[in-house]
Scaffold this motif. Sequence first.
Motif, mmCIF file in Angstrom:
data_model
loop_
_atom_site.group_PDB
_atom_site.id
_atom_site.type_symbol
_atom_site.label_atom_id
_atom_site.label_comp_id
_atom_site.label_asym_id
_atom_site.label_seq_id
_atom_site.Cartn_x
_atom_site.Cartn_y
_atom_site.Cartn_z
ATOM 1 N N LEU A 67 0.914 -1.311 -0.005
ATOM 2 C CA LEU A 67 -0.080 0.101 0.089
ATOM 3 C C LEU A 67 0.922 1.361 -0.131
ATOM 4 N N ILE A 68 0.638 1.971 -1.040
ATOM 5 C CA ILE A 68 1.647 3.252 -1.259
ATOM 6 C C ILE A 68 0.562 4.403 -1.116
ATOM 7 N N THR A 69 0.883 5.526 -0.164
ATOM 8 C CA THR A 69 0.071 6.817 -0.051
ATOM 9 C C THR A 69 1.079 7.626 -0.780
ATOM 10 N N SER A 80 0.921 9.729 7.355
ATOM 11 C CA SER A 80 1.033 9.337 8.708
ATOM 12 C C SER A 80 -0.151 9.144 9.371
ATOM 13 N N PHE A 81 -1.282 9.564 9.126
ATOM 14 C CA PHE A 81 -2.719 9.245 9.378
ATOM 15 C C PHE A 81 -3.010 7.717 8.931
ATOM 16 N N VAL A 82 -2.771 7.702 7.785
ATOM 17 C CA VAL A 82 -3.182 6.349 7.504
ATOM 18 C C VAL A 82 -2.180 5.111 8.187
ATOM 19 N N MET A 83 -1.099 5.456 8.202
ATOM 20 C CA MET A 83 -0.185 4.538 8.880
ATOM 21 C C MET A 83 -0.335 4.172 10.377
ATOM 22 N N THR A 84 -0.954 5.395 11.123
ATOM 23 C CA THR A 84 -1.578 5.227 12.633
ATOM 24 C C THR A 84 -2.659 4.324 12.682
ATOM 25 N N HIS A 85 -3.687 4.600 11.492
ATOM 26 C CA HIS A 85 -4.755 3.899 11.459
ATOM 27 C C HIS A 85 -4.232 2.371 11.410
ATOM 28 N N LEU A 86 -3.450 2.099 10.200
ATOM 29 C CA LEU A 86 -3.036 0.729 10.068
ATOM 30 C C LEU A 86 -2.556 0.008 11.277
ATOM 31 N N ALA A 87 -1.588 0.522 12.071
ATOM 32 C CA ALA A 87 -0.990 0.122 13.280
ATOM 33 C C ALA A 87 -2.055 -0.113 14.255
ATOM 34 N N LYS A 88 -3.005 0.930 14.433
ATOM 35 C CA LYS A 88 -4.122 0.491 15.399
ATOM 36 C C LYS A 88 -4.937 -0.654 15.251
ATOM 37 N N PHE A 94 3.931 -1.000 3.720
ATOM 38 C CA PHE A 94 3.287 0.505 3.509
ATOM 39 C C PHE A 94 4.463 1.329 3.329
ATOM 40 N N ARG A 95 4.330 2.151 2.238
ATOM 41 C CA ARG A 95 5.275 3.062 1.705
ATOM 42 C C ARG A 95 4.728 4.443 1.714
ATOM 43 N N PRO A 96 4.917 5.490 2.436
ATOM 44 C CA PRO A 96 4.195 6.551 2.362
ATOM 45 C C PRO A 96 5.256 7.479 1.205
ATOM 46 N N MET A 97 4.558 8.448 0.525
ATOM 47 C CA MET A 97 5.365 9.130 -0.409
ATOM 48 C C MET A 97 4.865 10.690 -0.201
ATOM 49 N N THR A 98 5.687 11.512 0.188
ATOM 50 C CA THR A 98 5.581 12.789 0.534
ATOM 51 C C THR A 98 6.719 13.744 0.124
ATOM 52 N N LEU A 99 6.449 14.933 0.053
ATOM 53 C CA LEU A 99 7.419 15.901 -0.282
ATOM 54 C C LEU A 99 8.691 15.740 0.548
#
Length: 157
Positions: A81-83, A94-102, A111-116
């Motif tokens: 899952l990439i955001t 980070s919101f998505v990752m926190t939800h996935l962790a909980k 999980f791989r987040p892509m941000t600036l």
Amino acid sequence: PEAGQIIEIGRGRIVREMARQSGPEQGGIAILSLGPRLADALKAADMLAAQGLSPTVADARFAKPLDTALIEQLARNHAVLITIEEGSVGGFGSFVMTHLAKTGLLDRVRFRPMTLPDRFIDHNSQEAQYHEAGLDAPAIVATALSALGVPHSRQMA
């Protein structure tokens, strides 16, 4: 659309469903886009499809409230899952990752987040700035392949 639609607050949408997979993906790739990176997410999906890895692409539409049902569906049905967002670390990903962790789903999805990046980007065309920031279609492809453990180079993607 030809006619306007009422968008339910806090609800994302699946834009493209994962096609039949071939190769080592073991469950496939989901790309969850927030904001204007959706076009590059779809372009990356086309590039991955050309390699036999046709991913699911979803449009989050809202950072808050999170569409937790959509996030959970993507995490349960995909290996990766990439955001992708035009925000900084600590935002939507980070919101998505926190939800996935909980919910315990972070244990089962890569999980791989892509941000600036946390640095200044030189003034240039939007395309060049997204490339430098690592938020263009080739960078999405490279992130997906890396998460799957598939050898690649960003130039090949």
